[in-house]
Design a protein around this motif. Structure first.
Motif, mmCIF file in Angstrom:
data_model
loop_
_atom_site.group_PDB
_atom_site.id
_atom_site.type_symbol
_atom_site.label_atom_id
_atom_site.label_comp_id
_atom_site.label_asym_id
_atom_site.label_seq_id
_atom_site.Cartn_x
_atom_site.Cartn_y
_atom_site.Cartn_z
ATOM 1 N N ASP A 54 0.849 -1.177 0.000
ATOM 2 C CA ASP A 54 0.000 0.000 0.000
ATOM 3 C C ASP A 54 0.896 1.243 0.000
ATOM 4 N N GLN A 55 0.954 1.894 -1.136
ATOM 5 C CA GLN A 55 1.859 3.035 -1.299
ATOM 6 C C GLN A 55 1.495 4.205 -0.389
ATOM 7 N N SER A 56 0.292 4.199 0.122
ATOM 8 C CA SER A 56 -0.103 5.297 1.007
ATOM 9 C C SER A 56 0.429 5.098 2.420
ATOM 10 N N ILE A 57 0.951 3.915 2.676
ATOM 11 C CA ILE A 57 1.504 3.638 4.007
ATOM 12 C C ILE A 57 3.024 3.768 3.974
ATOM 13 N N VAL A 58 3.524 4.559 4.888
ATOM 14 C CA VAL A 58 4.970 4.745 4.999
ATOM 15 C C VAL A 58 5.464 3.948 6.202
ATOM 16 N N VAL A 59 6.465 3.152 5.986
ATOM 17 C CA VAL A 59 7.017 2.334 7.074
ATOM 18 C C VAL A 59 8.326 2.952 7.535
ATOM 19 N N ALA A 60 8.378 3.325 8.786
ATOM 20 C CA ALA A 60 9.601 3.896 9.356
ATOM 21 C C ALA A 60 10.213 2.902 10.326
ATOM 22 N N THR A 61 11.475 2.642 10.155
ATOM 23 C CA THR A 61 12.195 1.726 11.046
ATOM 24 C C THR A 61 13.179 2.532 11.875
ATOM 25 N N TYR A 62 12.982 2.552 13.168
ATOM 26 C CA TYR A 62 13.855 3.297 14.070
ATOM 27 C C TYR A 62 14.879 2.359 14.676
ATOM 28 N N GLU A 63 16.119 2.793 14.710
ATOM 29 C CA GLU A 63 17.184 1.987 15.314
ATOM 30 C C GLU A 63 17.870 2.792 16.400
ATOM 31 N N GLY A 64 17.888 2.252 17.576
ATOM 32 C CA GLY A 64 18.566 2.911 18.684
ATOM 33 C C GLY A 64 17.611 3.714 19.550
#
Length: 361
Positions: free
Chosen positions: A213-223
């Motif tokens: 779903d291009q309308s969903i942005v996935v952010a991966t936080y590290e730390g």
DNA sequence: CGAATTTGACCCGCGC
DNA sequence: GCGCGGGTCAAATTCG
């Protein structure tokens, strides 16, 4: 350390010898031709099966004992590993600023070094100390460091306008973009951000649109941030790691298998998406819990991929949600070999204990 | 003009 | 050993 995979600890407990006999009986009854010779064959087969049952039972007992030993060894090794990790944590943190060094960096002037953040400064300082260590120690520390970082990975998905290609996630922190890359598995570019508020803040985030779903942005936080939040998030909840625990955003602790309810959008499993801004929207079909209001600035709602949520408390009481949660937990538990092993060990332990008390077996 | 972003090049781990 | 791909760097460019 996947030594649980070396030994298949799964036990097929669905041993039903009677079934075959019954089947035979039913078949002979069905034909209505109960010939004496056939009865003899059935009796012989029953005897064979009984023998087989005894053999399998003794084999099962042996395997159970072996399993118990394996589990004990596993636990002992795990304890040793935990102890070792706790003692090495300090060292691992010392080298956590990264080991990579570019060629250009080694010949770069001090002015260029000033452009680097404190991460790199730390790298220089701790790099010296790590030089004295052996390569074995280094690789070991590297692994531990990776595990340490892994333990602080948080995945957050946000609903945004599909036409918005900025990949900017307003989560209350100040980010500096340092790279963008098109990955193989997703045609949408992945943006790399570093926390720029505090010079020594080690937190990084990767932002990429979901392939599904291009309308969903996935952010991966590290730390983890080593400073307070710079400002309030412009829309929806904060997506930083410190508030992530409060919101129960998916936090990968250790390995992904330890997460009872994996909620990454890239995973094959179902997703619980909590849209914390619109209380009345519920997509029942895929169990997406939407909860959205309009952002004053962008109008984008933020969905927080989560297992449970403080804001979504009312949904937790819904029978569908609870059933889904139970199913998810059951699935992940049955897929976990260590859980199976532990369960088998516990059961066999109980049986052995009971037999010792009663003197039977 | 300084800060932020863009983007091609580089590094390194991993699989073959 | 080699190629691939993810992650990072840093010079160039843009923006306020």
């Amino acid at each position: 350390m996947e030594f649980t995979s070396l030994v298949d600890t799964s036990l097929d407990l669905s041993f039903r010898p009677r079934q075959k006999v019954l089947k035979q009986e039913v078949q002979s009854d069905f034909t209505g031709l109960s010939i004496e010779r056939e009865n003899m064959v059935v009796k012989n087969e029953a005897g064979d099966l009984l023998e087989e049952l005894n053999r399998v039972s003794s084999e099962n007992k042996k395997l159970t004992e072996m399993l118990t030993v394996v589990c004990e060894n596993y636990n002992a090794l795990r304890n040793q590993m935990m102890e070792y990790m706790s003692t090495q944590n300090g060292v691992a943190e010392d080298t956590s600023a990264g080991s990579r060094k570019r060629k250009a960096e080694s010949i770069s002037n001090p002015v260029n070094n000033n452009n680097n953040n404190n991460n790199n400064n730390m790298d220089v300082v701790h790099g010296r100390s790590s030089e004295s260590s052996s390569s074995d120690e280094e690789s070991c520390c590297k692994k531990l460091r990776e595990e340490h970082i892994k333990a602080k990975v948080t995945i957050v998905s946000m609903k945004t306008d599909a036409s918005d290609t900025s990949l900017i996630v307003k989560d209350g922190y100040q980010w500096r973009k340092y790279g963008q890359k098109v990955t193989r598995d997703n045609p949408c570019p992945r943006a790399y951000f570093r926390c720029s508020f505090a010079p020594g803040c080690p937190v990084k985030k990767k932002v990429q649109r979901s392939i599904e779903d291009q309308s969903i942005v996935v952010a991966t936080y590290e730390g983890e941030h080593n400073h307070p939040q710079t400002s309030k998030p412009e829309s929806g909840p904060s997506t930083n790691t410190s508030t992530a625990s409060r919101l129960n955003v998916t936090t990968i602790a250790g390995t992904t298998t330890s997460v009872p309810c994996s909620t990454t959008l890239n995973s094959s499993g179902p997703t619980i998406t909590l849209d914390l801004t619109a209380p009345k929207t519920v997509e029942k079909r895929d169990m997406k819990m939407n909860h959205s209001t309009t952002s004053p600035t962008s109008g984008n709602s933020i969905r927080t991929t989560t297992t449970t949520s403080a804001a979504g408390g009312e949904y937790q009481n819904r029978p569908e949600f609870q059933q889904f949660l139970i199913e998810q937990m059951a699935t992940s538990l049955t897929k976990d070999p260590s859980f199976k092993a532990a369960l088998a060990a516990a059961i066999s332990g109980k049986i052995l204990q009971h037999n010792n008390q009663t003197g039977r077996w």
